[in-house]
Motif scaffolding. Structure first.
Motif, PDB file in Angstrom:
ATOM      1  N   SER A   8      22.376  28.816   5.873  1.00 22.26           N
ATOM      2  CA  SER A   8      22.532  29.790   6.956  1.00 22.26           C
ATOM      3  C   SER A   8      22.068  29.228   8.294  1.00 22.26           C
ATOM      4  O   SER A   8      22.753  29.361   9.308  1.00 22.26           O
ATOM      5  N   VAL A   9      20.906  28.595   8.299  1.00 22.01           N
ATOM      6  CA  VAL A   9      20.307  28.129   9.555  1.00 22.01           C
ATOM      7  C   VAL A   9      20.905  26.799  10.025  1.00 22.01           C
ATOM      8  O   VAL A   9      21.208  26.637  11.218  1.00 22.01           O
ATOM      9  N   ILE A  10      21.090  25.851   9.128  1.00 21.49           N
ATOM     10  CA  ILE A  10      21.599  24.537   9.531  1.00 21.49           C
ATOM     11  C   ILE A  10      22.977  24.625  10.200  1.00 21.49           C
ATOM     12  O   ILE A  10      23.200  23.997  11.244  1.00 21.49           O
ATOM     13  N   PRO A  11      23.936  25.413   9.667  1.00 25.81           N
ATOM     14  CA  PRO A  11      25.232  25.535  10.354  1.00 25.81           C
ATOM     15  C   PRO A  11      25.080  26.109  11.765  1.00 25.81           C
ATOM     16  O   PRO A  11      25.775  25.676  12.687  1.00 25.81           O
ATOM     17  N   ASN A  12      24.163  27.065  11.927  1.00 26.72           N
ATOM     18  CA  ASN A  12      23.929  27.638  13.253  1.00 26.72           C
ATOM     19  C   ASN A  12      23.368  26.589  14.209  1.00 26.72           C
ATOM     20  O   ASN A  12      23.751  26.531  15.387  1.00 26.72           O
ATOM     21  N   MET A  13      22.466  25.749  13.733  1.00 24.79           N
ATOM     22  CA  MET A  13      21.896  24.686  14.555  1.00 24.79           C
ATOM     23  C   MET A  13      22.958  23.651  14.924  1.00 24.79           C
ATOM     24  O   MET A  13      22.994  23.159  16.060  1.00 24.79           O
ATOM     25  N   LEU A  14      23.823  23.335  13.963  1.00 19.47           N
ATOM     26  CA  LEU A  14      24.896  22.377  14.233  1.00 19.47           C
ATOM     27  C   LEU A  14      25.855  22.915  15.294  1.00 19.47           C
ATOM     28  O   LEU A  14      26.292  22.177  16.187  1.00 19.47           O
ATOM     29  N   ASP A  15      26.178  24.205  15.202  1.00 23.00           N
ATOM     30  CA  ASP A  15      27.053  24.822  16.200  1.00 23.00           C
ATOM     31  C   ASP A  15      26.426  24.781  17.585  1.00 23.00           C
ATOM     32  O   ASP A  15      27.091  24.477  18.578  1.00 23.00           O
ATOM     33  N   GLU A  16      25.135  25.099  17.656  1.00 23.82           N
ATOM     34  CA  GLU A  16      24.468  25.112  18.962  1.00 23.82           C
ATOM     35  C   GLU A  16      24.360  23.705  19.537  1.00 23.82           C
ATOM     36  O   GLU A  16      24.528  23.502  20.743  1.00 23.82           O
ATOM     37  N   LEU A  17      24.078  22.723  18.679  1.00 23.23           N
ATOM     38  CA  LEU A  17      24.058  21.336  19.139  1.00 23.23           C
ATOM     39  C   LEU A  17      25.423  20.962  19.692  1.00 23.23           C
ATOM     40  O   LEU A  17      25.530  20.304  20.741  1.00 23.23           O
ATOM     41  N   GLU A  65      32.923  20.352  11.436  1.00 25.69           N
ATOM     42  CA  GLU A  65      33.264  20.229  10.018  1.00 25.69           C
ATOM     43  C   GLU A  65      32.020  20.364   9.149  1.00 25.69           C
ATOM     44  O   GLU A  65      32.050  21.007   8.091  1.00 25.69           O
ATOM     45  N   MET A  66      30.919  19.761   9.602  1.00 31.74           N
ATOM     46  CA  MET A  66      29.680  19.845   8.848  1.00 31.74           C
ATOM     47  C   MET A  66      29.217  21.301   8.733  1.00 31.74           C
ATOM     48  O   MET A  66      28.856  21.777   7.654  1.00 31.74           O
ATOM     49  N   ALA A  67      29.244  22.006   9.871  1.00 34.45           N
ATOM     50  CA  ALA A  67      28.838  23.415   9.875  1.00 34.45           C
ATOM     51  C   ALA A  67      29.763  24.249   8.999  1.00 34.45           C
ATOM     52  O   ALA A  67      29.310  25.125   8.247  1.00 34.45           O
ATOM     53  N   HIS A  68      31.046  23.966   9.070  1.00 30.26           N
ATOM     54  CA  HIS A  68      32.038  24.702   8.276  1.00 30.26           C
ATOM     55  C   HIS A  68      31.797  24.493   6.779  1.00 30.26           C
ATOM     56  O   HIS A  68      31.829  25.456   5.995  1.00 30.26           O
ATOM     57  N   CYS A  69      31.532  23.264   6.379  1.00 29.63           N
ATOM     58  CA  CYS A  69      31.312  22.959   4.968  1.00 29.63           C
ATOM     59  C   CYS A  69      30.104  23.715   4.424  1.00 29.63           C
ATOM     60  O   CYS A  69      30.159  24.286   3.320  1.00 29.63           O
ATOM     61  N   PHE A  70      29.011  23.742   5.185  1.00 29.26           N
ATOM     62  CA  PHE A  70      27.813  24.423   4.719  1.00 29.26           C
ATOM     63  C   PHE A  70      28.021  25.940   4.682  1.00 29.26           C
ATOM     64  O   PHE A  70      27.519  26.609   3.776  1.00 29.26           O
ATOM     65  N   ARG A  71      28.755  26.471   5.630  1.00 28.22           N
ATOM     66  CA  ARG A  71      29.029  27.916   5.602  1.00 28.22           C
ATOM     67  C   ARG A  71      29.907  28.297   4.415  1.00 28.22           C
ATOM     68  O   ARG A  71      29.718  29.341   3.810  1.00 28.22           O
ATOM     69  N   GLU A  72      30.875  27.447   4.109  1.00 29.48           N
ATOM     70  CA  GLU A  72      31.757  27.743   2.982  1.00 29.48           C
ATOM     71  C   GLU A  72      31.020  27.635   1.650  1.00 29.48           C
ATOM     72  O   GLU A  72      31.410  28.262   0.657  1.00 29.48           O
ATOM     73  N   ALA A  73      29.936  26.868   1.615  1.00 28.83           N
ATOM     74  CA  ALA A  73      29.144  26.732   0.392  1.00 28.83           C
ATOM     75  C   ALA A  73      28.206  27.922   0.192  1.00 28.83           C
ATOM     76  O   ALA A  73      27.627  28.085  -0.886  1.00 28.83           O
TER      77      ALA A  73
END
Length: 202
Positions: free
Chosen positions: A55-64, A101-109
Motif C-alpha cells: 500500500s505505502v511503497i506504490p504511493n511513494m513510487l508515484d510521488e517520487l 510499472e513498479m507501482a502498478h505491479c505492487f498495487r496489482e499484488a
C-alpha cells in the motif's frame, strides 16, 4: 498530486464502544503514533507488513515520479558523453515508465487494490448468506447424527451442498487465476525493485 492515506490509527469497529474500550483504543493509537515518529513504523505495521508494503511503497513510487528532478544515468548511453536533449528526454520518460510499472505491479499484488475481480464473488457471497439463513451461521443444521451425538462444533460451508458444487469450482478456478496473476505482478515488481533500488532517491 493528492497523497493516499495509510493511517496507523485503530478505528472503532463496533456500533457501541464503552468508555473503557475507547480510552484503551486511544492509548494504543498514541503508542502507534509515537512509534511511527520515533522508529518510522509501528506495531500495526508489523502485524500487516505485507499490506503496509503493497500500500505505502506504490504511493511513494508515484510521488517520487511526480516530484523527481532527474533520472538514473544508467538510462543514458554510456558510450556517448555528449547527450543531446532528445537522449535526456528519452531517459526521463523511461524512468517515469519504470516507476509507474513498479507501482502498478505492487498495487496489482494487493488484494484491496487489484483490478482483477472474481466474477463469482457476489454469487458466492450470496451462497454464504443463504447457508446462514437456512442452516445456521456455521451450518449447524447440516451436522450429521454422529456430530450431534458427540457435540462436535464443525463449520459447514456452502461448497458442501450439491447445489453449490459447480459454483464453488468456478469460484475456486477464478481465484487461482487471480492469485497467479498477482504472483506474476509481485515477481515483476520485486525484479524492478532489485534492479533500481539504489536509484530510488531524488
Amino acid at each position: 498530486m493528492k497523497k493516499q492515506k495509510y493511517s496507523c490509527l485503530e478505528k472503532n469497529t463496533v456500533r457501541f464502544e464503552n468508555p473503557v474500550e475507547k480510552l484503551a483504543r486511544w492509548g494504543r493509537n498514541l503508542r502507534y503514533m509515537y512509534q511511527r515518529v520515533r522508529y518510522g513504523y509501528c506495531d500495526r505495521d508489523i502485524w500487516m507488513m505485507d499490506d503496509w508494503f503493497l500500500s505505502v511503497i506504490p504511493n511513494m513510487l508515484d510521488e517520487l515520479n511526480w516530484t523527481r528532478h532527474g533520472f538514473p544515468s544508467a538510462l543514458l548511453d554510456e558510450q556517448n558523453m555528449n547527450q543531446d536533449k532528445e537522449a535526456n528526454e528519452r531517459g526521463d520518460k523511461e524512468w517515469g515508465r519504470i516507476l509507474s510499472e513498479m507501482a502498478h505491479c505492487f498495487r496489482e499484488a494487493n488484494d484491496r487494490t487489484c483490478t482483477r475481480n472474481n466474477p463469482y464473488e457476489e454469487e458466492w457471497a450470496k451462497a454464504f448468506w443463504t447457508l446462514s439463513d437456512s442452516y445456521g451461521t456455521l451450518g449447524e443444521k447440516l451436522r450429521t447424527e454422529e456430530e450431534i451425538k458427540e457435540k462436535k462444533r464443525i463449520a459447514h460451508f456452502p461448497s458442501l451442498l450439491p447445489a453449490n458444487r459447480d459454483l464453488w469450482n468456478k469460484y475456486l478456478e477464478e481465484t487461482k487465476k487471480i492469485q497467479e496473476y498477482q504472483r506474476a505482478c509481485i515477481d515483476q515488481g520485486m525484479e524492478l525493485l532489485r534492479k533500481w533500488v539504489w536509484d530510488l532517491w531524488d
